[in-house]
Scaffold this active site. Structure first.
Site, PDB file in Angstrom:
ATOM      1  N   LYS A   1       0.841  -1.207   0.000  1.00 49.11           N
ATOM      2  CA  LYS A   1       0.000   0.000   0.000  1.00 49.11           C
ATOM      3  C   LYS A   1       0.871   1.251   0.000  1.00 49.11           C
ATOM      4  O   LYS A   1       0.632   2.187  -0.752  1.00 49.11           O
ATOM      5  CB  LYS A   1      -0.916   0.016   1.233  1.00 49.11           C
ATOM      6  CG  LYS A   1      -2.106  -0.919   1.108  1.00 49.11           C
ATOM      7  CD  LYS A   1      -2.824  -1.091   2.450  1.00 49.11           C
ATOM      8  CE  LYS A   1      -3.867  -2.200   2.322  1.00 49.11           C
ATOM      9  NZ  LYS A   1      -4.374  -2.680   3.601  1.00 49.11           N
TER      10      LYS A   1
ATOM     11  N   GLN B   1      -5.053  -1.414   9.533  1.00 47.13           N
ATOM     12  CA  GLN B   1      -4.984  -2.770   8.979  1.00 47.13           C
ATOM     13  C   GLN B   1      -5.614  -3.780   9.940  1.00 47.13           C
ATOM     14  O   GLN B   1      -5.320  -3.784  11.138  1.00 47.13           O
ATOM     15  CB  GLN B   1      -3.515  -3.137   8.697  1.00 47.13           C
ATOM     16  CG  GLN B   1      -3.299  -4.464   8.024  1.00 47.13           C
ATOM     17  CD  GLN B   1      -3.809  -4.523   6.586  1.00 47.13           C
ATOM     18  OE1 GLN B   1      -3.850  -3.521   5.879  1.00 47.13           O
ATOM     19  NE2 GLN B   1      -4.209  -5.708   6.157  1.00 47.13           N
TER      20      GLN B   1
ATOM     21  N   ASP C   1     -11.512   2.739   3.966  1.00 45.04           N
ATOM     22  CA  ASP C   1     -11.939   1.332   3.927  1.00 45.04           C
ATOM     23  C   ASP C   1     -13.461   1.219   3.788  1.00 45.04           C
ATOM     24  O   ASP C   1     -13.972   0.157   3.433  1.00 45.04           O
ATOM     25  CB  ASP C   1     -11.553   0.641   5.242  1.00 45.04           C
ATOM     26  CG  ASP C   1     -10.300  -0.206   5.126  1.00 45.04           C
ATOM     27  OD1 ASP C   1     -10.051  -0.762   4.044  1.00 45.04           O
ATOM     28  OD2 ASP C   1      -9.589  -0.325   6.143  1.00 45.04           O
TER      29      ASP C   1
HETATM   30  N1  GUN Z   1      -7.185  -6.819   6.143  1.00 41.31           N
HETATM   31  C1  GUN Z   1      -7.511  -7.575   5.062  1.00 41.31           C
HETATM   32  N2  GUN Z   1      -8.189  -6.850   4.146  1.00 41.31           N
HETATM   33  C2  GUN Z   1      -8.296  -5.610   4.664  1.00 41.31           C
HETATM   34  C3  GUN Z   1      -8.880  -4.404   4.174  1.00 41.31           C
HETATM   35  O1  GUN Z   1      -9.464  -4.336   3.082  1.00 41.31           O
HETATM   36  N3  GUN Z   1      -8.777  -3.332   5.002  1.00 41.31           N
HETATM   37  C4  GUN Z   1      -8.158  -3.388   6.219  1.00 41.31           C
HETATM   38  N4  GUN Z   1      -8.135  -2.285   6.945  1.00 41.31           N
HETATM   39  N5  GUN Z   1      -7.600  -4.488   6.687  1.00 41.31           N
HETATM   40  C5  GUN Z   1      -7.672  -5.584   5.906  1.00 41.31           C
END
Ligand code: GUN
Length: 299
Positions: free
Chosen positions: A54, A98, A121
């Site tokens: 990311k 996350q 998100d």
């Molecule tokens: N962990 C796995 N997929 C995601 C996601 O799309 N967003 C977040 N914040 N954590 C994750």
């Protein structure tokens, strides 16, 4: 019929190009550079890989990246205090915490502490409610990427039968809301669904998000249907001791014989998730500044 393959890698590259062009415009014309803050608590190996990716892609499209890594035993109050600071930081337009979080933390509490306008998100309860009532919201990245690919493949989705396999808050439920928003007739199927093969056979669109390797065989698929496989599952290591293969929730070879179009695993939905996170960050930045949003990057 042999399905056409929906190339998520190429699609994600196009989304990133659009994001980068809009970031360049924001910076040149308005002196604003969108910023994304990513918070990682603990050392979960898969999460570390995602967070690194990311950060790298955020910089590649010209945005600012702020990474916050906290120890696994960080008190929840410290994480909430960090979120408070990011909420009021004008350089931060998007915040992502996350998941999963360590057991001593309440994920709902943490997510709902994020300013909904910065919740890239789309997990905050306000955004969930806005999406569910058809109002402008931040949309979860994986369902948003899936919707973009479906619209690109099929054009108008109105009136099509869509089945979403899985009822998670991250994928299944928001995916169903988005399909409903595009006037599909939507069924959410799950582990208790009766006659799952029959339900799937009625679908023009199948979105599989259950996390069970190769669960959907080709003979469940209606000929010509569009299959979006969200699953990313690693099979056990082979006899030579190599890493196990990555497979989706659909049995690719048999589904591809029947479907009209299908996303592969890897290289389908996966690359779209981070691309849509970048898209959401630009959208959040434009909304915060009262500027026009980029076209084609939101639901
Ligand atoms: N962990 C796995 N997929 C995601 C996601 O799309 N967003 C977040 N914040 N954590 C994750």
């Amino acid at each position: 019929m042999t399905a056409s393959v929906i190339d998520g890698k190429a699609f994600a590259a196009k989304v990133r190009e659009k994001v980068a062009a809009h970031v360049a415009h924001l910076t040149a014309e308005h002196g604003i550079t969108p910023g994304l803050a990513v918070v990682l608590v603990g050392e979960d190996p898969a999460s570390q890989v995602y967070v690194r990716s990311k950060g790298k892609q955020t910089l590649e499209v010209g945005m600012e990246s702020f990474e916050h890594r906290l120890a696994a035993d960080t008190p929840e109050a410290d994480l909430l205090a960090l979120i408070d600071r990011l909420n009021v930081d004008p350089a931060v337009h998007g915040i992502l915490v996350q998941l999963p979080l360590p057991d001593h933390m309440n994920a709902d509490l943490v997510i709902n502490a994020i300013d909904p306008a910065k919740d890239v998100d789309g997990f905050h309860i306000s955004n969930v409610g806005l999406l569910g009532t058809g109002q402008k919201s931040m949309v979860p990245c994986t369902p948003l990427g899936s919707l973009m690919m479906l619209r690109d493949q099929l054009g108008d989705l109105s009136g099509l039968n869509a089945v979403v396999l899985g009822r998670s808050n991250i994928v299944g439920k928001p995916m169903a809301q988005l399909l409903l928003g595009d006037s599909c007739t939507v069924t959410i199927a799950h582990s208790r669904t009766r006659d799952l093969p029959g339900v799937v056979r009625a679908a023009d669109i199948v979105v599989a998000a259950v996390g069970r390797p190769e669960m959907v065989p080709g003979d469940w698929i209606k000929p010509g249907a569009t299959v979006i496989d969200v699953g990313i599952n690693r099979l056990p290591p082979d006899e030579e001791g190599g890493k196990g293969r990555l497979v989706g929730d659909c049995h690719y070879a048999s589904c591809a014989e029947v479907a009209g179009a299908i996303t592969p695993v890897p290289g389908g939905v996966g690359p779209m998730t981070i691309a849509c996170l970048l898209a959401n960050t630009v959208t959040a930045c434009c909304r915060a500044a009262g500027l026009a949003e980029p076209e084609g990057l939101t639901a």
